[in-house]
Design a protein around this motif. Structure first.
Motif, PDB file in Angstrom:
ATOM      1  N   THR A  70       0.834  -1.200   0.000  1.00 32.92           N
ATOM      2  CA  THR A  70       0.000   0.000   0.000  1.00 32.92           C
ATOM      3  C   THR A  70       0.869   1.250   0.000  1.00 32.92           C
ATOM      4  N   SER A  71       0.301   2.326  -0.488  1.00 36.15           N
ATOM      5  CA  SER A  71       0.987   3.621  -0.438  1.00 36.15           C
ATOM      6  C   SER A  71       0.530   4.357   0.809  1.00 36.15           C
ATOM      7  N   GLN A  72       1.169   5.456   1.096  1.00 33.49           N
ATOM      8  CA  GLN A  72       0.806   6.254   2.269  1.00 33.49           C
ATOM      9  C   GLN A  72      -0.633   6.731   2.176  1.00 33.49           C
TER      10      GLN A  72
END
Length: 287
Positions: A237-239
């Motif tokens: 996942t990204s931030q």
């Protein structure tokens, strides 16, 4: 006779002065009260009221629940708790509106509601239509399975190979399903309760969601278990995928700044503490 008349006149004058003083006193208090009520703006907040532990509906105001506009129901949950903190800090009257998930962002854009506080991830796509506050929660992505199901002992996303999976409509979770090898991805489901029914009934054997949603589901359904894969074994996942924010209308700088000031004074530990409380208070936890 003249003296009596003068005395009566004096008494009458004094009485009138006293009445005027009382009237003036009452008028002043009323004006302040009216002015105070007029100055307190209404904060219209939209949420599903069906997304425990972020938000849910209940029949009473127990545990600090807030009335849902236009209904006889009340809303509670993490989002409501945070909305109350924001409204109180900004001296605003909180008004909760129950809406479908798909209708939240459009309602913010149109001005039907002032903000969507509904466990919404801060994504680049959503930022094209609405502005977001600083995060008011950080939610990692996990898997939810049955304890006696085929993936109960999975140690990584790779171990979920061949799963029949789904998640909630228009969430980043649904996109994460594609990371499961050879997955059979079913159509997204509108609500979290609907997702849980799909899992418990055997329609799917893996749900992909965030930690609070999985914790809440497992807390109320003892035959379910949350699988949190660490590091490289987990969902990538990204931030922006894990940052949850409040959506407000683009250009509403006053509201955005006011909320950010409140959230800036809170820590991730504060958020987690409130979330744990919400999980324990959700209606199904009492059954």
């Amino acid at each position: 006779m003249m003296r009596i008349r003068n005395v009566l006149k004096t008494l009458l004058c004094l009485g009138m002065m006293a009445l005027l003083a009382v009237a003036a006193g009452c008028g002043g208090g009323g004006d302040k009260k009216a002015a105070g009520g007029k100055d307190q703006k209404v904060l219209k907040v939209g949420m599903e009221c069906a997304y425990a532990p972020y938000n849910w509906s209940q029949t009473t105001n127990e545990n600090g629940a807030v009335p849902i506009a236009g209904t006889n129901e009340f809303a509670n949950g993490y989002d409501v708790m945070m909305a109350k903190k924001l409204a109180e800090a900004m001296n605003m009257k909180l008004e909760i509106h129950k809406m479908e998930w798909d209708g939240l962002a459009p309602a913010v854009v149109s001005g039907k509601i002032d903000a969507a506080i509904a466990g919404m991830s801060i994504t680049a796509k959503r930022k094209q239509s609405v502005d977001f506050t600083k995060p008011y929660y950080y939610a990692s992505v996990v898997a939810l399975v049955k304890k006696d199901g085929p993936f109960a002992k999975a140690q990584s996303v790779a171990d979920l190979k061949g799963a029949v999976a789904t998640s909630q409509l228009n969430t980043i979770w649904y996109d994460q399903i594609d990371q499961i090898p050879a997955v059979r991805k079913l159509p997204a489901i509108d609500t979290v309760p609907g997702m849980v029914v799909a899992l418990t009934s055997g329609k799917v054997n893996v749900l992909v969601c965030d930690i609070p949603t999985a914790k809440a589901a497992a807390f109320t359904n003892k035959d379910l278990v949350m699988l949190e894969f660490k590091g490289d074994k987990g969902f990538k996942t990204s931030q922006e995928d894990v940052e949850i924010g409040v959506a407000v209308k683009k250009g509403n700088k006053e509201l955005l700044d006011g909320m950010n000031k409140v959230l800036g004074g809170m820590t991730e530990a504060d958020f987690n503490k409130i979330m744990d409380e919400a999980i324990k208070l959700q209606p199904m936890a009492k059954k």
